[in-house]
Write a protein that holds these residues in place. Structure first.
Motif, PDB file in Angstrom:
ATOM      1  N   GLU A 129       0.631 -45.886 -11.050  1.00 28.65           N
ATOM      2  CA  GLU A 129      -0.104 -44.898 -11.837  1.00 28.65           C
ATOM      3  C   GLU A 129       0.021 -43.480 -11.298  1.00 28.65           C
ATOM      4  OE1 GLU A 129      -4.328 -44.746 -14.137  1.00 28.65           O
ATOM      5  OE2 GLU A 129      -4.371 -45.495 -12.073  1.00 28.65           O
ATOM      6  N   VAL A 130       0.021 -43.305  -9.991  1.00 26.25           N
ATOM      7  CA  VAL A 130       0.153 -41.962  -9.435  1.00 26.25           C
ATOM      8  C   VAL A 130       1.515 -41.386  -9.801  1.00 26.25           C
ATOM      9  CG1 VAL A 130       0.257 -40.597  -7.317  1.00 26.25           C
ATOM     10  CG2 VAL A 130      -1.464 -42.389  -7.552  1.00 26.25           C
ATOM     11  N   GLN A 131       2.550 -42.167  -9.584  1.00 24.12           N
ATOM     12  CA  GLN A 131       3.918 -41.728  -9.844  1.00 24.12           C
ATOM     13  C   GLN A 131       4.102 -41.320 -11.315  1.00 24.12           C
ATOM     14  OE1 GLN A 131       6.636 -44.819  -8.805  1.00 24.12           O
ATOM     15  NE2 GLN A 131       8.463 -43.537  -8.910  1.00 24.12           N
ATOM     16  N   TYR A 132       3.454 -42.053 -12.218  1.00 23.45           N
ATOM     17  CA  TYR A 132       3.634 -41.819 -13.658  1.00 23.45           C
ATOM     18  C   TYR A 132       2.354 -41.264 -14.291  1.00 23.45           C
ATOM     19  CZ  TYR A 132       7.988 -44.422 -13.316  1.00 23.45           C
ATOM     20  OH  TYR A 132       9.258 -44.838 -12.977  1.00 23.45           O
ATOM     21  N   ASN A 133       1.595 -40.498 -13.540  1.00 21.73           N
ATOM     22  CA  ASN A 133       0.289 -40.048 -14.010  1.00 21.73           C
ATOM     23  C   ASN A 133       0.366 -39.203 -15.274  1.00 21.73           C
ATOM     24  OD1 ASN A 133      -2.135 -37.841 -13.743  1.00 21.73           O
ATOM     25  ND2 ASN A 133      -2.755 -39.860 -12.999  1.00 21.73           N
TER      26      ASN A 133
END
Length: 273
Positions: A22-26
Motif C-alpha cells: 500500500e505504501v509503494q502504490y499509495n
C-alpha cells in the motif's frame, strides 16, 4: 476480466494482497477518488490499474501472481486500454518494463525511462535537534513566496524552468487546501512542505522545498518531522515518494525515521515522430 475499482474498494482494503504494497502504490487511493479517473481491477483483485486523464497510469499486480501469468494479465490490460490516451506507466521496475514492452509493441509507440521513485513510510518520527525556527501553516500572505518556491521545486525535481508568477494560482489553491506549511526563522519562510492527501491508513507529504540560501541548516528535516507529528495525531502513518537520483533528500528522510517500502519506476510513451 475487469471491473471498476471504487474509492475505498474492498480490493485495496486492509488484509488484501494490495495491503502489503500500500505504501509503494499509495497514489492509487488518490486516483480512485477522482470522478474522471479510469480505475480497473480484475475480478480476483490481483491486478489494479488507475489513471487520471493526462497522467501516468499506475499498475499494481499481486506478488502472488507468477511471472508468466503477469505477462498474460498485462497483455489483457493492454487490449482493454485500446483507444485510451496513456502518457506513461508507473509501477515497480519489473512490471513497468513488462507493461512498456507489451504496450509499445501493440501500439507502435516508443518509450523511455523518466524517473525512479523510492516510496517511504515513517512508523516513528525522529525529530532533529538544535534547529532554529518553528512550524507555521502557510497563509495567503505568503502566496508570492510560495509561488517562488514552487518554481524552484519544479526546476529541482523535474528540470522544468517556469516563472514564479505562473505558479500563483497553484500557490493559492494549496494554501486553501490547508495542508501547506512553512518552517519560519525570524518570521520569514525558509522551507515548505505539504500534506497533500490522506488515504485510509496514510497521509502523503510532498512538495518539500528549501531554497539554496537556506539549505544544510536542518530546516526541511525539522519541517517534515513536525508534519509527521501532525499526521501521527490523526492515527495515520506519514509516507512520501523521493527521486532516487536525489541522495540528499533521501538521506534527510531516512535520518528522521522514514523507511524504504519499494521503488516505483516511471516510463513515458513518446508520441513524437
Amino acid at each position: 476480466m475487469f471491473t471498476r475499482l471504487d474509492p475505498n474498494d474492498a480490493a485495496i482494503g486492509a488484509g488484501t494482497s494490495f495491503f502489503s504494497d500500500e505504501v509503494q502504490y499509495n497514489l492509487i487511493h488518490l486516483i480512485s477518488e477522482s470522478n474522471d479517473s479510469l480505475c480497473l481491477k480484475t475480478f480476483d483483485g490481483k491486478m489494479i490499474f488507475a489513471q487520471t486523464p493526462g497522467h501516468n497510469g499506475w499498475l499494481w499486480i499481486s506478488r502472488e501472481v507468477a511471472k508468466v501469468e503477469r505477462k498474460s494479465m498485462i497483455e489483457e490490460l493492454a487490449i482493454h486500454l485500446k483507444g485510451v490516451s496513456l502518457p506513461g506507466i508507473s509501477s515497480e521496475p519489473e512490471i513497468t518494463a513488462m507493461f512498456a514492452e507489451v504496450f509499445s509493441n501493440r501500439n507502435g509507440i516508443p518509450f523511455y525511462s523518466d524517473m525512479t521513485l523510492e516510496a517511504y513510510h515513517c512508523p516513528k518520527v525522529i525529530k532533529p535537534v538544535n534547529v532554529t525556527g518553528k512550524l507555521q501553516k502557510a497563509t495567503q500572505q505568503n502566496v508570492v513566496v510560495i509561488a517562488e518556491y514552487l518554481a524552484g521545486f519544479l526546476n529541482d525535481a523535474l528540470g522544468t524552468k517556469v516563472e514564479p508568477n505562473t505558479q500563483l494560482d497553484k500557490a493559492k489553491t494549496m494554501v486553501d487546501a490547508g495542508g501547506l506549511y512553512h518552517w519560519m526563522v525570524d518570521d520569514q519562510p525558509v522551507s515548505m512542505a505539504n500534506i497533500s492527501h490522506r488515504s485510509p491508513r496514510h497521509a502523503r507529504i510532498n512538495t518539500v522545498y528549501t531554497p539554496d540560501e537556506h539549505r544544510k541548516k536542518g530546516y526541511a528535516s525539522a519541517l517534515v518531522a513536525e508534519l509527521c507529528c501532525i499526521i501521527e495525531t490523526e492515527k495515520l502513518v506519514p509516507m512520501l515518494y523521493a527521486d532516487i537520483k536525489n541522495p540528499t533528500s533521501n538521506k534527510v528522510y531516512q535520518n528522521i525515521g522514514f523507511l524504504k517500502k519499494g521503488k516505483i519506476a516511471e516510463i513515458k510513451f513518446s508520441t513524437s515522430s
